[in-house]
Design an enzyme around this catalytic site. Structure first.
Site, PDB file in Angstrom:
ATOM      1  CG  ASP A 249      -2.037   1.464   0.962  1.00  0.00           C
ATOM      2  OD1 ASP A 249      -2.635   1.659  -0.435  1.00  0.00           O
ATOM      3  OD2 ASP A 249      -2.069   1.366   2.289  1.00  0.00           O
TER       4      ASP A 249
ATOM      5  CG  HIS B  67      -0.811   2.256  -9.241  1.00  0.00           C
ATOM      6  ND1 HIS B  67      -1.460   1.746  -7.623  1.00  0.00           N
ATOM      7  CD2 HIS B  67      -1.694   2.900  -9.750  1.00  0.00           C
ATOM      8  CE1 HIS B  67      -2.165   2.340  -7.325  1.00  0.00           C
ATOM      9  NE2 HIS B  67      -2.535   2.670  -8.625  1.00  0.00           N
TER      10      HIS B  67
ATOM     11  CG  LEU C 297       9.533 -16.799  -4.222  1.00  0.00           C
ATOM     12  CD1 LEU C 297       9.189 -17.550  -2.162  1.00  0.00           C
ATOM     13  CD2 LEU C 297       9.489 -15.404  -4.543  1.00  0.00           C
TER      14      LEU C 297
HETATM   15  C1  IPE Z   1      -5.905  -2.969  -0.354  1.00  0.00           C
HETATM   16  O1  IPE Z   1      -4.974  -1.139  -0.068  1.00  0.00           O
HETATM   17  C2  IPE Z   1      -5.584  -2.937  -1.343  1.00  0.00           C
HETATM   18  C3  IPE Z   1      -4.384  -3.345  -2.175  1.00  0.00           C
HETATM   19  C4  IPE Z   1      -3.017  -2.902  -1.331  1.00  0.00           C
HETATM   20  C5  IPE Z   1      -3.835  -4.409  -3.126  1.00  0.00           C
HETATM   21  P1  IPE Z   1      -6.650  -0.261  -0.417  1.00  0.00           P
HETATM   22  O2  IPE Z   1      -5.886   1.253  -0.535  1.00  0.00           O
HETATM   23  O3  IPE Z   1      -7.188  -0.901  -1.493  1.00  0.00           O
HETATM   24  O4  IPE Z   1      -6.952  -0.376   1.142  1.00  0.00           O
HETATM   25  P2  IPE Z   1      -8.174   0.858   1.675  1.00  0.00           P
HETATM   26  O5  IPE Z   1      -9.340   0.825   1.167  1.00  0.00           O
HETATM   27  O6  IPE Z   1      -6.818   1.428   2.559  1.00  0.00           O
HETATM   28  O7  IPE Z   1      -8.940   0.176   2.677  1.00  0.00           O
HETATM   29  C1  IPE Z   2      -2.178   0.434  -3.127  1.00  0.00           C
HETATM   30  O1  IPE Z   2      -1.570   1.316  -3.794  1.00  0.00           O
HETATM   31  C2  IPE Z   2      -2.112  -0.529  -4.942  1.00  0.00           C
HETATM   32  C3  IPE Z   2      -3.572  -0.406  -5.130  1.00  0.00           C
HETATM   33  C4  IPE Z   2      -4.680  -0.906  -4.318  1.00  0.00           C
HETATM   34  C5  IPE Z   2      -3.701  -0.826  -6.299  1.00  0.00           C
HETATM   35  P1  IPE Z   2      -2.647   2.539  -3.600  1.00  0.00           P
HETATM   36  O2  IPE Z   2      -3.313   2.978  -4.258  1.00  0.00           O
HETATM   37  O3  IPE Z   2      -4.046   1.976  -2.099  1.00  0.00           O
HETATM   38  O4  IPE Z   2      -2.086   3.677  -2.655  1.00  0.00           O
HETATM   39  P2  IPE Z   2      -2.477   5.088  -2.128  1.00  0.00           P
HETATM   40  O5  IPE Z   2      -3.222   4.582  -0.345  1.00  0.00           O
HETATM   41  O6  IPE Z   2      -3.612   5.125  -2.617  1.00  0.00           O
HETATM   42  O7  IPE Z   2      -1.579   5.794  -1.125  1.00  0.00           O
HETATM   43 MG    MG Z   3      -4.432   2.640  -0.529  1.00  0.00          MG
END
Ligand code: IPE
Ligand code: IPE
Ligand code: MG
Length: 248
Positions: free
Chosen positions: A18, A35, A129
């Protein structure tokens, strides 16, 4: 890491990757740039797992709730999954990685499903892995699917209610053929599970860090592994039992 630390290396690490969006925003870049940078972090951590003899790595790449994001972000993400797979698959295969996807892949475009199936086929006999990528995955979905299977089999008479216990339930869940996760890592500062492996992490050690995923590197991973090595896992027992029994 020292020799003794290696004795308490996790067998299975799961990661909520995240913080990509915030990483990009801090740099004045579009979210998709975050990403893309996140893919580089994943490559490094895959290499570190192999180096440390960690048997299984499971990463959360797209949750069943991530469809709520703006359409442009979702479509960029799907494109990134396809292009990253195409770019990385040969190296993964060369490095003996066994790649699998978990989640409801039927919701994805045919092109992505085809790449997923091809990657699975290509690496299925690899003994290095085990890398599991969760896409359109939700812990509640996983439990619901298992429950539906049980209900169907009971209805058809193939299964008796008495046969349903925790072991049986677990056998129907994603990753049931692998050791349960030992270490859960969430980057990006949030202290929540966000519907990741709800059933599977019942006794997993939970590690949260503020580092945004694209900044998560070998040294951040090492800190998480050191933290894991310092945990006492009692699994409901008491300290004295752990000291006498050693690692389960
Ligand atoms: C969780 O992150 C999903 C992934 C990293 C793929 P999110 O950014 O979607 O989670 P919330 O919305 O903060 O809980
Ligand atoms: C996690 O990073 C990746 C996915 C959920 C695909 P985020 O896109 O949730 O990044 P933040 O949380 O907005 O910084
Ligand atoms: Mg996020």
């Amino acid at each position: 890491m020292t020799q003794s630390d290696h004795a308490i290396m996790p067998r299975h690490v799961v990661i909520i990757m995240d913080g990509n969006g915030r990483w990009a925003k801090k740099r004045g870049l579009p979210r998709i740039a975050g990403h893309k940078a996140g893919v580089n972090s994943l490559r490094k951590i895959v290499q570190q797992c192999a180096k440390n003899n960690i048997g299984v790595l499971t990463v959360y790449a797209f949750s069943s709730e991530n469809w709520k994001r703006p359409e442009t972000e979702v479509s960029h993400l799907l494109k990134l999954f396809i292009s990253s797979l195409q770019k990385e698959i040969d190296d993964l295969h060369k490095n003996n990685v066994n790649l699998r996807f978990i989640g409801d892949c039927t919701a994805f475009p045919q092109s992505l499903q085809a790449s997923i199936n091809a990657a699975h086929e290509l690496t299925r006999d690899n003994i290095g892995l085990k890398l599991n990528v969760a896409i359109n995955y939700g812990g509640r979905w996983d439990i619901t699917e298992a429950s539906k299977k049980i209900a169907t089999d009971i209805k058809s008479g193939e299964l008796a209610v008495e046969q349903v216990d925790e072991k049986f339930m677990a056998s129907l869940m994603c990753l049931s053929d692998l050791p349960e996760p030992d270490l859960f890592i969430r980057t990006g500062g949030e202290r929540r599970i966000s519907n990741f492996l709800l059933w599977q992490i019942a006794y997993t050690e939970l590690y949260f860090c503020d580092c945004l995923w694209p900044d998560f590197d070998e040294s951040e991973f090492e800190i998480a592994l050191q933290w894991f090595a310092s945990r006492e896992r009692r699994f409901g027992g008491i300290t004295e039992q752990v000291e006498n029994a050693g690692r389960p």
